[in-house]
Design a protein around this motif. Structure first.
Motif, PDB file in Angstrom:
ATOM      1  N   UNK A 109      52.343  32.682  37.753  1.00  0.00           N
ATOM      2  CA  UNK A 109      50.732  32.932  37.730  1.00  0.00           C
ATOM      3  C   UNK A 109      50.962  34.510  38.350  1.00  0.00           C
ATOM      4  N   UNK A 110      51.596  34.773  39.189  1.00  0.00           N
ATOM      5  CA  UNK A 110      51.249  36.085  39.948  1.00  0.00           C
ATOM      6  C   UNK A 110      51.713  37.267  39.008  1.00  0.00           C
ATOM      7  N   UNK A 111      52.406  37.047  37.901  1.00  0.00           N
ATOM      8  CA  UNK A 111      52.782  38.188  36.997  1.00  0.00           C
ATOM      9  C   UNK A 111      51.401  38.285  36.157  1.00  0.00           C
ATOM     10  N   UNK A 112      50.520  37.205  35.733  1.00  0.00           N
ATOM     11  CA  UNK A 112      49.568  37.266  34.898  1.00  0.00           C
ATOM     12  C   UNK A 112      48.418  38.065  35.783  1.00  0.00           C
ATOM     13  N   UNK A 113      48.185  37.624  37.242  1.00  0.00           N
ATOM     14  CA  UNK A 113      47.378  38.059  38.189  1.00  0.00           C
ATOM     15  C   UNK A 113      47.400  39.532  38.248  1.00  0.00           C
ATOM     16  N   UNK A 114      48.982  39.955  38.446  1.00  0.00           N
ATOM     17  CA  UNK A 114      49.215  41.378  38.359  1.00  0.00           C
ATOM     18  C   UNK A 114      48.889  42.253  36.996  1.00  0.00           C
ATOM     19  N   UNK A 116      46.219  41.322  35.174  1.00  0.00           N
ATOM     20  CA  UNK A 116      44.827  41.486  35.076  1.00  0.00           C
ATOM     21  C   UNK A 116      44.438  42.600  36.298  1.00  0.00           C
ATOM     22  N   UNK A 117      45.148  42.892  37.314  1.00  0.00           N
ATOM     23  CA  UNK A 117      44.855  44.094  38.085  1.00  0.00           C
ATOM     24  C   UNK A 117      44.993  45.335  37.513  1.00  0.00           C
ATOM     25  N   UNK A 124      38.795  42.595  29.095  1.00  0.00           N
ATOM     26  CA  UNK A 124      37.509  41.411  29.331  1.00  0.00           C
ATOM     27  C   UNK A 124      38.354  40.219  29.107  1.00  0.00           C
ATOM     28  N   UNK A 125      38.424  39.349  30.170  1.00  0.00           N
ATOM     29  CA  UNK A 125      39.282  38.159  30.139  1.00  0.00           C
ATOM     30  C   UNK A 125      38.553  36.982  29.508  1.00  0.00           C
TER      31      UNK A 125
END
Length: 149
Positions: A109-114, A116-117, A124-125
């Motif tokens: 999940x950190x990779x996905x949030x990274x 996203x940043x 647009x998500x």
């Protein structure tokens, strides 16, 4: 031509060498038109083909990651994602978990949030990061101003 009988309309169409086409059958009396129906169908087909040529089909491209993906590999995949977004395609990020990795899903999940940043301002998500079975998935689409003409 006004209101005329069916026989008169057929005679006029035959006289001019065109077809008698019923435009509105539910009207009282029914509305018909004298036209070359083959030519009409051909023009409609050409118009539909032109409209189809101008359309852009949006594809969903997949970027697959693992919780142990190295930084350099991540940067390459991020660059590919940017290219896909610039082409107007949606991108589906998938982080696959295997074996003991399932115990530490927060790394994926950190990779996905990274991502996203790192792609902020370009995306647009459509679907926020969530875990589905052995995968963590996030779907993003390009912003309107991001798409190349």
């Amino acid at each position: 031509m006004g209101v005329i009988t069916l026989e008169e309309a057929k005679a006029r169409a035959e006289e001019l060498g065109v077809d008698l086409v019923e435009i509105s059958p539910t009207a009282k009396p029914p509305v018909c038109k004298l036209m070359d129906f083959g030519k009409y169908k051909y023009r409609e087909q050409k118009r539909a083909h032109e409209a189809k040529m101008k359309q852009k089909q949006v594809h969903v491209k997949e970027i697959k990651l693992r919780p142990v993906t190295d930084e350099h590999d991540y940067q390459i995949k991020l660059r590919n994602a940017k290219r896909f977004l610039e082409d107007g395609d949606k991108v589906k990020f998938i982080v696959q978990f295997r074996g003991r990795e399932m115990a530490h899903q927060e790394f994926g999940l950190r990779y996905l949030e990274k991502a996203q940043v790192d792609l902020e301002g370009l995306i647009a998500i459509e679907q926020a990061p969530k875990i589905e079975g052995r995968n963590a998935i996030m779907i993003v689409s390009p912003t309107k101003k991001q798409i190349k003409k």
